[in-house]
Design a protein around this motif. Structure first.
Motif, PDB file in Angstrom:
ATOM      1  N   GLY A   1       4.032   5.602  47.517  1.00 12.92           N
ATOM      2  CA  GLY A   1       3.478   3.970  47.502  1.00 12.92           C
ATOM      3  C   GLY A   1       4.352   3.266  48.249  1.00 12.92           C
ATOM      4  O   GLY A   1       4.917   3.797  49.341  1.00 12.92           O
TER       5      GLY A   1
ATOM      6  N   HIS B   1       5.339  -2.067  38.906  1.00 10.51           N
ATOM      7  CA  HIS B   1       3.951  -2.414  38.891  1.00 10.51           C
ATOM      8  C   HIS B   1       2.806  -1.182  38.690  1.00 10.51           C
ATOM      9  O   HIS B   1       1.839  -1.436  38.095  1.00 10.51           O
ATOM     10  N   SER B   2       3.294   0.028  38.990  1.00  9.01           N
ATOM     11  CA  SER B   2       2.434   1.020  38.871  1.00  9.01           C
ATOM     12  C   SER B   2       2.121   1.565  37.555  1.00  9.01           C
ATOM     13  O   SER B   2       2.547   1.630  36.488  1.00  9.01           O
TER      14      SER B   2
ATOM     15  N   GLN C   1      -4.743  13.639  43.371  1.00  8.09           N
ATOM     16  CA  GLN C   1      -3.356  13.960  43.300  1.00  8.09           C
ATOM     17  C   GLN C   1      -3.131  14.935  42.129  1.00  8.09           C
ATOM     18  O   GLN C   1      -2.350  15.929  42.169  1.00  8.09           O
TER      19      GLN C   1
ATOM     20  N   ASN D   1       0.379  10.030  50.936  1.00 12.65           N
ATOM     21  CA  ASN D   1       0.425   9.421  49.677  1.00 12.65           C
ATOM     22  C   ASN D   1       0.637  10.576  48.556  1.00 12.65           C
ATOM     23  O   ASN D   1       0.966  10.131  47.372  1.00 12.65           O
TER      24      ASN D   1
HETATM   25  O1  LIG Z   1      -1.534   3.495  46.710  1.00 14.32           O
HETATM   26  C1  LIG Z   1      -1.445   4.113  45.697  1.00 14.32           C
HETATM   27  C2  LIG Z   1      -0.923   3.501  44.321  1.00 14.32           C
HETATM   28  C3  LIG Z   1       0.443   3.886  43.952  1.00 14.32           C
HETATM   29  O2  LIG Z   1       1.406   3.592  44.933  1.00 14.32           O
HETATM   30  C4  LIG Z   1       0.769   3.244  42.649  1.00 14.32           C
HETATM   31  O3  LIG Z   1       1.049   2.078  42.664  1.00 14.32           O
HETATM   32  O4  LIG Z   1       0.567   3.966  41.628  1.00 14.32           O
HETATM   33  C5  LIG Z   1       0.189   5.343  43.777  1.00 14.32           C
HETATM   34  C6  LIG Z   1      -0.262   6.233  45.289  1.00 14.32           C
HETATM   35  O5  LIG Z   1      -0.340   7.421  45.067  1.00 14.32           O
HETATM   36  C7  LIG Z   1      -1.336   5.326  45.731  1.00 14.32           C
HETATM   37  O6  LIG Z   1      -1.799   6.089  46.950  1.00 14.32           O
END
Ligand SMILES: O=C1C[C@@](O)(C(=O)O)C[C@@H](O)[C@@H]1O
Length: 519
Positions: free
Chosen positions: A296, A250-251, A497, A321
């Motif tokens: 995630g 999904h990302s 990030q 994260n």
């Molecule tokens: O919560 C999220 C979304 C994420 O998991 C993604 O779906 O790309 C990426 C993570 O860095 C961030 O904290």
């Protein structure tokens, strides 16, 4: 494992075509060319009414791109179930007609190569291929298998496997970087995807993609290979970053981070990493090539154990994260960029609506507000610590009541049983924040609270960002609330990030434009 030391990437992008008629096959070849393929793989065994003597000349002479001719028999996972002699004759005919590559299965390759002296003659290159169902189930050493394939006299060898775990792919990367003969090697499926995407880094000959409207399960589209991943820019020195998550498809991280790397001229690639076991993952991918990660669901808390150092903010939140592999000593350093991202997204939305919380002297529009959080996992922890830092009063709901209680304790808030959420009556001006995956693609129609109580919240935030406007946000807006999309949090945490990954300054406006145009 390590960089293989090749010069710039020579990997070609190939589209496998499983067309059912010769006309469609020719049309698909042209479409593949228009979409940027370097060559196409023709699966003759998918053709319904195939007459080699008449069809092959038409196919070969009409090719707009180099072709790899494959005629896969049933006994090796294909569709052809006729006699072996005719099958091999068709492949040899394709070669005579000028096909650029033909593919022979390892089981038959030696005999045919020898009988027809294939390694010596003509311009057609011979690919000897082998499918291994689960690389871990191989009875012989992988390098023995490769030696066996090489000894057929193949110009190129092709090894396809299924992966049950992302760690198995390290064997493929090792092979790719050390093989003496040009090699195509990858694993299929969601867990195997990075073997495809990182092929160019480790010296793979081909990376496979599919054409628009004709997607092959498990293969990225040509457009995403070129535009999102920029495979043609990947080389041995490219640093690998990835999202460790389960699920991961999904990302939108790859379509944001990769173009941004390219925009600033940073040699990095960002890929989805479907991880089942954190310990095994970090044990296997310890080389400096793997330079950093986003983390995630469901790993933001569990991953802390694998970090050598954790930034104090992430430590107090209890969730990481972002991980950066420190250049000087290879140690994994954990950070949290979700906290500031989510809270500033909510604050800025309130400020933009002129809601500065009565007294201008208050530090944040959230100060003194009731902050109702649903979901006490990694994202929920970041949100509640952020809310607390702005002087909000946090109320936590989670289906795991103990988890809710422990988070509430950490932020001097209150935990309530999840069953009470549907009838919970918030105070005037309260903020609702969803930090569960409820409503995330593909289960888009669900919302975490009841529609009746939704109208009592002044502000509703949803950490889910696929889709951009979740059902929760649509309903909340209809009920008159100020809504804040998870996309805004996503963008801001990614900016944080990017700074940590590259040690530079993220081009925020460029990233915002991507989010606005592509999400
Ligand atoms: O919560 C999220 C979304 C994420 O998991 C993604 O779906 O790309 C990426 C993570 O860095 C961030 O904290």
């Amino acid at each position: 494992m390590g960089s293989c030391g090749v010069l710039k990437n020579t990997t070609m992008v190939c589209v496998p075509l499983m067309s059912h008629s010769v006309e469609q096959l020719v049309g698909d070849m042209f479409q593949a060319k228009n979409e940027g393929a370097d060559l196409v793989e023709l699966r003759l065994d998918y053709l319904n009414d195939f007459h080699p003597q008449t069809d092959l000349p038409a196919i070969v002479s009409n090719r707009p791109l180099p072709i790899v001719v494959v005629y896969r028999p049933k006994w090796d996972g294909g569709l052809y179930d006729g006699d072996e002699k005719s099958r091999l004759e068709a492949l040899l005919l394709a070669k005579e007609l000028g096909a650029d590559y033909i593919d022979l299965e390892l089981q038959v390759a030696s005999d045919i190569m020898e009988e027809h002296r294939l390694s010596q003659q003509g311009n057609c290159k011979i690919i000897v291929s082998c499918f291994v169902d689960r690389i871990t189930s191989l009875k012989e050493d992988l390098s023995h298998l490769v030696t066996r394939m090489q000894s057929t006299g193949a110009h190129i060898i092709k090894l396809v496997t299924t992966a049950t775990d992302i760690t198995e792919l390290s064997r493929i990367f090792h092979l790719l970087s050390h093989c003496q003969v040009p090699l195509i090697a990858y694993s299929t499926g969601e867990r195997g995807l990075i073997s495809q995407l990182l092929g160019p880094k480790f010296g793979g000959v081909l990376v496979y993609g599919s054409i628009e409207g004709n997607q092959v399960a498990g293969l990225p589209t040509l457009a995403s290979l070129r535009e999102a991943y920029g495979v043609e820019n990947i080389d041995a020195d490219t640093k690998v970053f990835g999202l460790i998550s389960k699920p991961v498809s999904h990302s939108k991280g790859p379509i944001l981070h990769n173009p941004t790397f390219r925009h600033v001229g940073y040699n990095g690639v960002y890929v989805p990493m479907f991880v089942d076991d954190l310990k095994q993952f970090f044990d296997v991918y310890e080389s400096p090539d793997f330079a950093g990660y986003s983390v995630g669901i469901p790993y933001k808390e569990a991953v802390m154990e694998f970090c050598d150092e954790v930034h104090p903010l992430a430590q107090s939140i209890g969730a990481v994260n972002t991980i950066v592999k420190r250049h000087s000593d290879g140690k994994l350093i954990g950070y949290n960029t979700d906290c500031e991202a989510s809270i500033t997204a909510i604050e800025d939305a309130l400020k933009a609506r002129g809601l500065v919380n009565g007294e201008a002297s208050l530090p944040s529009p959230l100060t003194g507000k009731q902050f109702v959080l649903v979901g006490a996992g990694g994202a929920g922890r970041a949100l509640s610590f952020g809310a607390k830092s702005r002087g909000a009063r946090v109320i936590v709901f989670d289906i795991d009541y103990d988890r809710a209680k422990s988070l509430a304790l950490a932020v001097s808030g209150e935990a309530l049983p999840f069953e009470e959420l549907t009838k919970f009556q918030p105070e005037k001006g309260a903020v609702l924040a969803n930090a569960t995956p409820i409503g995330m693609h593909p289960n888009k129609n669900r919302i975490p609270v009841s529609e009746e109580t939704l109208r009592d919240y002044s502000v509703v935030f949803d950490a889910v960002y696929t889709p951009r406007k979740t059902t929760l946000l649509t309903d909340a807006e209809a009920a008159g609330a100020i809504i804040v999309s998870g996309v805004e949090m996503f963008l801001r945490q990614a900016v944080g990030q990017f700074n940590l990954f590259t040690g530079g300054k993220a081009p925020e406006e460029f990233m915002r434009e991507i989010v606005l145009s592509k999400f």
